[in-house]
Design an enzyme around this catalytic site. Structure first.
Site, mmCIF file in Angstrom:
data_model
loop_
_atom_site.group_PDB
_atom_site.id
_atom_site.type_symbol
_atom_site.label_atom_id
_atom_site.label_comp_id
_atom_site.label_asym_id
_atom_site.label_seq_id
_atom_site.Cartn_x
_atom_site.Cartn_y
_atom_site.Cartn_z
ATOM 1 N N TYR A 1 17.590 -21.802 8.806
ATOM 2 C CA TYR A 1 16.553 -22.479 8.000
ATOM 3 C C TYR A 1 17.196 -23.222 6.831
ATOM 4 C CZ TYR A 1 12.096 -21.080 10.071
ATOM 5 O OH TYR A 1 11.009 -20.973 10.893
ATOM 6 N N LEU B 1 11.650 -7.608 2.083
ATOM 7 C CA LEU B 1 12.194 -6.257 2.299
ATOM 8 C C LEU B 1 11.525 -5.530 3.458
ATOM 9 C CD1 LEU B 1 13.016 -6.889 -0.752
ATOM 10 C CD2 LEU B 1 12.878 -4.449 -1.139
ATOM 11 N N ASP C 1 0.892 -7.021 8.281
ATOM 12 C CA ASP C 1 2.113 -6.820 9.062
ATOM 13 C C ASP C 1 2.835 -8.159 9.151
ATOM 14 O OD1 ASP C 1 3.969 -6.490 11.222
ATOM 15 O OD2 ASP C 1 2.863 -4.672 11.753
ATOM 16 N N TYR D 1 18.042 -2.181 14.625
ATOM 17 C CA TYR D 1 18.146 -2.423 13.174
ATOM 18 C C TYR D 1 19.364 -3.290 12.862
ATOM 19 C CZ TYR D 1 18.327 -1.280 8.166
ATOM 20 O OH TYR D 1 18.352 -1.336 6.784
ATOM 21 N N LYS E 1 11.005 -6.774 16.368
ATOM 22 C CA LYS E 1 9.964 -7.770 16.056
ATOM 23 C C LYS E 1 9.842 -7.988 14.551
ATOM 24 C CE LYS E 1 6.530 -7.242 19.751
ATOM 25 N NZ LYS E 1 5.182 -6.715 20.011
ATOM 26 N N THR F 1 21.322 3.193 -0.648
ATOM 27 C CA THR F 1 20.715 3.304 -1.981
ATOM 28 C C THR F 1 19.749 4.484 -1.987
ATOM 29 O OG1 THR F 1 20.967 0.934 -2.270
ATOM 30 C CG2 THR F 1 19.381 2.023 -3.704
HETATM 31 P P1 NAD Z 1 11.339 1.826 3.166
HETATM 32 O O1 NAD Z 1 11.161 2.238 4.573
HETATM 33 O O2 NAD Z 1 10.996 2.796 2.081
HETATM 34 O O3 NAD Z 1 10.524 0.493 2.860
HETATM 35 C C1 NAD Z 1 10.248 -0.482 3.836
HETATM 36 C C2 NAD Z 1 8.819 -0.971 3.625
HETATM 37 O O4 NAD Z 1 8.523 -1.993 4.579
HETATM 38 C C3 NAD Z 1 7.798 0.143 3.834
HETATM 39 O O5 NAD Z 1 6.867 0.155 2.784
HETATM 40 C C4 NAD Z 1 7.149 -0.221 5.164
HETATM 41 O O6 NAD Z 1 5.828 0.272 5.283
HETATM 42 C C5 NAD Z 1 7.237 -1.732 5.136
HETATM 43 N N1 NAD Z 1 7.209 -2.349 6.466
HETATM 44 C C6 NAD Z 1 7.916 -1.983 7.559
HETATM 45 N N2 NAD Z 1 7.627 -2.799 8.590
HETATM 46 C C7 NAD Z 1 6.707 -3.683 8.121
HETATM 47 C C8 NAD Z 1 6.008 -4.761 8.725
HETATM 48 N N3 NAD Z 1 6.197 -5.095 10.013
HETATM 49 N N4 NAD Z 1 5.122 -5.468 7.970
HETATM 50 C C9 NAD Z 1 4.914 -5.132 6.664
HETATM 51 N N5 NAD Z 1 5.534 -4.121 6.049
HETATM 52 C C10 NAD Z 1 6.433 -3.411 6.774
HETATM 53 O O7 NAD Z 1 12.856 1.348 3.026
HETATM 54 P P2 NAD Z 1 13.688 0.852 1.750
HETATM 55 O O8 NAD Z 1 14.820 1.772 1.581
HETATM 56 O O9 NAD Z 1 12.791 0.570 0.614
HETATM 57 O O10 NAD Z 1 14.284 -0.509 2.314
HETATM 58 C C11 NAD Z 1 13.737 -1.768 1.950
HETATM 59 C C12 NAD Z 1 14.559 -2.876 2.599
HETATM 60 O O11 NAD Z 1 15.912 -2.796 2.167
HETATM 61 C C13 NAD Z 1 14.572 -2.815 4.123
HETATM 62 O O12 NAD Z 1 14.545 -4.129 4.638
HETATM 63 C C14 NAD Z 1 15.908 -2.185 4.424
HETATM 64 O O13 NAD Z 1 16.392 -2.566 5.689
HETATM 65 C C15 NAD Z 1 16.764 -2.731 3.304
HETATM 66 N N6 NAD Z 1 17.906 -1.837 3.050
HETATM 67 C C16 NAD Z 1 17.719 -0.657 2.378
HETATM 68 C C17 NAD Z 1 18.807 0.195 2.186
HETATM 69 C C18 NAD Z 1 18.670 1.477 1.413
HETATM 70 O O14 NAD Z 1 19.661 2.227 1.332
HETATM 71 N N7 NAD Z 1 17.548 1.809 0.824
HETATM 72 C C19 NAD Z 1 20.069 -0.158 2.699
HETATM 73 C C20 NAD Z 1 20.199 -1.349 3.403
HETATM 74 C C21 NAD Z 1 19.121 -2.189 3.564
#
Ligand code: NAD
Ligand code: UDP
Length: 323
Positions: A162, A76, A61, A148, A94, A178
């Site tokens: 940073y 990500l 985590d 969020y 967090k 996406t």
């Molecule tokens: P997703 O929920 O499929 O993937 C997020 C991953 O992060 C998951 O595997 C989850 O288990 C892991 N995760 C969550 N909290 C965690 C923690 N505290 N420690 C370790 N792992 C943790 O979502 P996604 O669509 O793949 O998005 C990936 C990133 O891209 C995210 O940061 C999201 O905010 C950003 N994003 C995605 C989109 C989109 O449309 N897909 C749009 C804007 C931003």
């Protein structure tokens, strides 16, 4: 691949986008460390990589410090679907704050370059349309989406601080909606919801009257944008990565019904609080600085995503209309 950037850390690597990034770098022969706590991700997304000696999985985590030696950090980790990030809003804050500080600390110590997966949500319910990176946004700081939206905003702030204070090598990407294979069946976001509902001939759940708009980027286009930004010198961003083709949610529902040949009807559910009315990226900065633009039209990407969900749901052929 350049040996100097060969060790790649991908946080959230078992999620939708992260798992495609893992594939990309394993295929390039890089050494990939995938870190995930499996909150919204799944081992199924990376199972095919587990026996590859270039791939290492760490259940971790990111709100706790991590000590690994790497050259590039794709950060990500954070649930992206509103139902997931609102499930435990405090944990989402967090993850965005402590998680980003920990990954920046790691990048500072190892002198790795770090890229933050930020979001179009930093623009909130935008009053400027389409949204350029220079727009500061219109975000409710105390609503159900704030964990969020504000989480991503403070994550961007940490990245810049940073960079200014420690000279950390940073990149900020604002990702717009996406979609594609490996979204979870129960992800809750609109494209996966509509496709799963249509394939099961269940009503499509349009929130509100469906006139709100989104711009949908296919996953492979997004991945090439992330990599192009990471390897761009002398440009921290933020940069918008998304597909500027803009569609109303009702148009999306109709397209999905047509492409699946479904008999589903459309139901209208209440519009969630603070749901942005319009969203569309201005990608002129990505085009100019990265030479990037999306290649996949919505229908083509939807067809590929439909095939994926047919397989996941155990449907070999789409449920065609009988009449
Ligand atoms: P997703 O929920 O499929 O993937 C997020 C991953 O992060 C998951 O595997 C989850 O288990 C892991 N995760 C969550 N909290 C965690 C923690 N505290 N420690 C370790 N792992 C943790 O979502 P996604 O669509 O793949 O998005 C990936 C990133 O891209 C995210 O940061 C999201 O905010 C950003 N994003 C995605 C989109 C989109 O449309 N897909 C749009 C804007 C931003
Ligand atoms: N939406 C919808 N039906 C659903 C899921 C979402 O009408 O089953 C709408 C939602 O209200 C929003 C848009 O689709 O207007 C995109 O929602 P999503 O959760 O995919 O992403 P975000 O709101 O974060 O852009």
């Amino acid at each position: 691949m350049d040996r100097k950037m060969n060790r790649i850390l991908i946080t959230g690597g078992a999620g939708f986008l992260g798992s495609h990034l893992c594939d990309y770098f394993v295929n390039k022969g890089a050494d990939v460390i995938c870190v995930d706590n499996f909150f919204s991700g799944s081992k199924d997304n990376i199972r095919h990589l587990l026996t590859d000696h270039h791939f290492e999985l760490i259940r971790h985590d990111v709100i706790h410090p991590l000590f690994v030696e790497v050259d590039r950090v794709y950060h990500l980790a954070c649930p992206a679907s509103p139902i997931h990030y609102q499930h435990n809003a405090i944990k989402t804050v967090k993850t965005n704050v402590m998680g980003t500080i920990n990954m920046l600390g790691l990048a500072k110590r190892t002198e790795a370059r770090i890229l933050l997966a930020s979001s179009s949500e930093v623009y909130g319910d935008a009053q400027v349309h389409p949204q350029p990176e220079t727009y500061w946004g219109h975000v409710n700081p105390i609503g159900p989406r704030s964990c969020y939206d504000e989480g991503k905003r403070v994550a961007e702030t940490l990245m810049m601080d940073y960079h200014r204070q420690n000279k950390t090598d940073i990149k900020i990407v604002r990702i717009f909606n996406t979609y594609g294979p490996r979204m979870a069946v129960d992800d809750g976001r609109v494209v996966s919801n509509f496709i799963v509902q249509a394939l099961q001939n269940k009503p499509l759940t349009v929130y509100g009257d469906g006139s709100q708009t989104r711009s949908f980027c296919y996953v492979t286009d997004l991945i090439s944008g992330l990599v192009a930004m990471m390897e761009q010198e002398d440009f921290t961003g933020p940069v918008n990565i998304g597909n500027p083709g803009e569609f109303s949610i009702m148009e999306l529902a109709q397209k999905v019904i047509a492409l699946t040949g479904s008999t589903s009807e459309i139901n209208h559910n209440p519009l969630p609080q603070d749901d942005p009315v319009h969203r569309c990226p201005d990608i002129s900065s990505a085009q100019k600085k990265l030479g990037w633009k999306p290649q996949t039209p919505l229908e083509e990407g939807l067809k590929k995503t439909i095939v994926y969900f047919q397989e996941v749901l155990g449907l070999t052929t789409s449920p065609k209309r009988t009449s």
